[in-house]
Scaffold this motif. Structure first.
Motif, PDB file in Angstrom:
ATOM      1  N   GLY A  56       0.812  -1.211   0.000  1.00 39.71           N
ATOM      2  CA  GLY A  56       0.000   0.000   0.000  1.00 39.71           C
ATOM      3  C   GLY A  56       0.843   1.257   0.000  1.00 39.71           C
ATOM      4  N   LYS A  57       0.598   2.151  -0.954  1.00 39.32           N
ATOM      5  CA  LYS A  57       1.301   3.415  -1.141  1.00 39.32           C
ATOM      6  C   LYS A  57       2.741   3.231  -1.617  1.00 39.32           C
ATOM      7  CE  LYS A  57      -1.625   6.174   1.910  1.00 39.32           C
ATOM      8  NZ  LYS A  57      -1.659   7.167   3.009  1.00 39.32           N
ATOM      9  N   VAL A  58       3.109   1.990  -1.957  1.00 35.05           N
ATOM     10  CA  VAL A  58       4.383   1.708  -2.610  1.00 35.05           C
ATOM     11  C   VAL A  58       4.121   1.132  -4.001  1.00 35.05           C
ATOM     12  CG1 VAL A  58       6.506   0.321  -2.552  1.00 35.05           C
ATOM     13  CG2 VAL A  58       5.659   1.405  -0.465  1.00 35.05           C
ATOM     14  N   LEU A  59       3.230   0.132  -4.065  1.00 32.85           N
ATOM     15  CA  LEU A  59       2.876  -0.492  -5.343  1.00 32.85           C
ATOM     16  C   LEU A  59       1.465  -0.136  -5.796  1.00 32.85           C
ATOM     17  CD1 LEU A  59       4.367  -4.048  -4.686  1.00 32.85           C
ATOM     18  CD2 LEU A  59       5.394  -2.212  -6.039  1.00 32.85           C
ATOM     19  N   HIS A 114      -2.091   2.448  -4.959  1.00 31.45           N
ATOM     20  CA  HIS A 114      -2.609   3.638  -4.264  1.00 31.45           C
ATOM     21  C   HIS A 114      -3.683   3.217  -3.269  1.00 31.45           C
ATOM     22  CE1 HIS A 114      -3.309   7.868  -3.699  1.00 31.45           C
ATOM     23  NE2 HIS A 114      -4.598   7.739  -3.966  1.00 31.45           N
ATOM     24  N   TYR A 115      -3.751   3.927  -2.138  1.00 34.37           N
ATOM     25  CA  TYR A 115      -4.799   3.673  -1.139  1.00 34.37           C
ATOM     26  C   TYR A 115      -5.280   5.000  -0.585  1.00 34.37           C
ATOM     27  CZ  TYR A 115      -7.069   2.438   3.253  1.00 34.37           C
ATOM     28  OH  TYR A 115      -7.970   2.336   4.297  1.00 34.37           O
ATOM     29  N   TRP A 123     -14.494  -1.000  -0.461  1.00 34.83           N
ATOM     30  CA  TRP A 123     -13.038  -1.015  -0.291  1.00 34.83           C
ATOM     31  C   TRP A 123     -12.298  -0.944  -1.624  1.00 34.83           C
ATOM     32  CZ3 TRP A 123      -9.314  -4.358  -2.068  1.00 34.83           C
ATOM     33  CH2 TRP A 123      -8.018  -4.105  -1.587  1.00 34.83           C
ATOM     34  N   ALA A 124     -12.780  -1.637  -2.626  1.00 37.51           N
ATOM     35  CA  ALA A 124     -12.061  -1.680  -3.914  1.00 37.51           C
ATOM     36  C   ALA A 124     -11.871  -0.289  -4.510  1.00 37.51           C
ATOM     37  CB  ALA A 124     -12.786  -2.580  -4.901  1.00 37.51           C
ATOM     38  N   GLU A 125     -12.797   0.617  -4.217  1.00 38.29           N
ATOM     39  CA  GLU A 125     -12.658   1.979  -4.729  1.00 38.29           C
ATOM     40  C   GLU A 125     -11.509   2.722  -4.053  1.00 38.29           C
ATOM     41  OE1 GLU A 125     -16.311   4.329  -5.109  1.00 38.29           O
ATOM     42  OE2 GLU A 125     -17.422   2.476  -4.747  1.00 38.29           O
ATOM     43  N   MET A 126     -11.066   2.237  -2.898  1.00 41.67           N
ATOM     44  CA  MET A 126      -9.975   2.887  -2.172  1.00 41.67           C
ATOM     45  C   MET A 126      -8.610   2.568  -2.776  1.00 41.67           C
ATOM     46  SD  MET A 126     -11.218   2.192   1.743  1.00 41.67           S
ATOM     47  CE  MET A 126     -12.904   2.489   2.277  1.00 41.67           C
ATOM     48  N   VAL A 127      -8.554   1.544  -3.627  1.00 39.58           N
ATOM     49  CA  VAL A 127      -7.283   1.128  -4.250  1.00 39.58           C
ATOM     50  C   VAL A 127      -7.451   1.170  -5.773  1.00 39.58           C
ATOM     51  CG1 VAL A 127      -6.360  -0.196  -2.321  1.00 39.58           C
ATOM     52  CG2 VAL A 127      -7.982  -1.282  -3.860  1.00 39.58           C
ATOM     53  N   PRO A 128      -7.581   2.380  -6.353  1.00 35.34           N
ATOM     54  CA  PRO A 128      -8.025   2.501  -7.740  1.00 35.34           C
ATOM     55  C   PRO A 128      -6.972   2.243  -8.803  1.00 35.34           C
ATOM     56  CG  PRO A 128      -7.625   4.673  -6.833  1.00 35.34           C
ATOM     57  CD  PRO A 128      -7.424   3.696  -5.704  1.00 35.34           C
ATOM     58  N   SER A 154      -6.778 -10.761  -0.730  1.00 36.19           N
ATOM     59  CA  SER A 154      -7.202 -11.690  -1.788  1.00 36.19           C
ATOM     60  C   SER A 154      -7.865 -10.926  -2.928  1.00 36.19           C
ATOM     61  CB  SER A 154      -8.165 -12.738  -1.228  1.00 36.19           C
ATOM     62  OG  SER A 154      -7.512 -13.562  -0.289  1.00 36.19           O
ATOM     63  N   GLU A 155      -8.661  -9.925  -2.568  1.00 35.07           N
ATOM     64  CA  GLU A 155      -9.318  -9.084  -3.574  1.00 35.07           C
ATOM     65  C   GLU A 155      -8.283  -8.284  -4.359  1.00 35.07           C
ATOM     66  OE1 GLU A 155     -12.939  -5.791  -3.601  1.00 35.07           O
ATOM     67  OE2 GLU A 155     -12.718  -7.152  -1.891  1.00 35.07           O
ATOM     68  N   ALA A 156      -7.296  -7.734  -3.652  1.00 34.52           N
ATOM     69  CA  ALA A 156      -6.245  -6.958  -4.316  1.00 34.52           C
ATOM     70  C   ALA A 156      -5.463  -7.826  -5.301  1.00 34.52           C
ATOM     71  CB  ALA A 156      -5.302  -6.360  -3.277  1.00 34.52           C
ATOM     72  N   ARG A 157      -5.227  -9.068  -4.961  1.00 32.19           N
ATOM     73  CA  ARG A 157      -4.497  -9.971  -5.863  1.00 32.19           C
ATOM     74  C   ARG A 157      -5.261 -10.205  -7.158  1.00 32.19           C
ATOM     75  NH1 ARG A 157      -1.494 -14.736  -2.283  1.00 32.19           N
ATOM     76  NH2 ARG A 157       0.552 -14.167  -3.115  1.00 32.19           N
TER      77      ARG A 157
END
Length: 203
Positions: A12-15, A17-18, A81-86, A118-121
């Motif tokens: 998060g915030k390296v690879l 965005h959050y 949550w998914a909208e937080m990592v666009p 798991s969702e992020a993957r």
């Protein structure tokens, strides 16, 4: 200079965005009301316990019991949550994948709830490219606790002195150093390249 044999990325915030404000700017349009909500209801300290392994059902029930009038907004945190990592930081991802392609040993160490990881993957397949990952919500430990760095080193057979950790959070960088690792404070991909080259890593 100690040879770097293992490169460990935060996520998060390296690879990727959050920013929880992204969906909540729609859910709670008033900026002050939204700031108050994050300061007193869905706080950082509340959210970090999901990173430590608490279930969302338990987390939501805890807050709804205290703030029943905020139930819809509380449930919206996980629901949206998914909208937080666009998006991913493509330049940082390119550094990581380039290291993997060059044959470097790359793993990841992240504070992340198990189910959202798991969702992020699924959203970001490059998260499956490193040799492995320690997810705080799966092991019940969180950065900057020294124990999570020790757990990662043990699980992935890393020599701490020959490992470098990359994180946007200074406390997490210091946690890695306290565990005997080398560490880099991430502020952007270009500086990351310079820092890694300064450690003798070819890019």
């Amino acid at each position: 200079m100690t040879e770097i044999r293992h490169i460990v990325f935060d996520i998060g915030k390296v690879l990727i965005h959050y920013d929880p404000n992204l969906p909540f700017s729609r859910i709670i349009p008033d900026p002050q009301e939204r700031a108050d909500f994050f300061a007193s209801v869905c706080t950082h300290d509340w959210n970090i316990e999901q990173d430590r392994g608490r279930s969302w059902a338990e987390a939501e029930a805890l807050l709804i019991g205290e703030f029943p009038e905020k139930e819809a907004q509380i449930r919206a945190f996980r629901k949206h949550w998914a909208e937080m990592v666009p998006h991913a930081y493509e330049d940082s991802v390119a550094v990581m994948t380039g290291l993997i392609d060059a044959g470097c040993d790359v793993t990841m160490l992240t504070n992340f709830a198990a189910d959202t990881f798991s969702e992020a993957r699924r959203m970001y397949p490059f998260l499956n490219l490193p040799r492995g990952v320690t997810v705080s919500g799966e092991v019940g430990l969180i950065k900057p606790d020294v124990a999570i760095y020790e757990r990662h080193a043990k699980d992935f057979d890393l020599s701490p002195a020959h490992s470098v950790f990359i994180d946007d959070s200074l406390p997490n960088v210091e946690g890695a150093r306290a565990a005997g690792w080398q560490a880099v404070h991430f502020t952007g991909a270009e500086k990351l390249k310079t820092d890694l080259q300064g450690l003798g890593i070819s890019l």
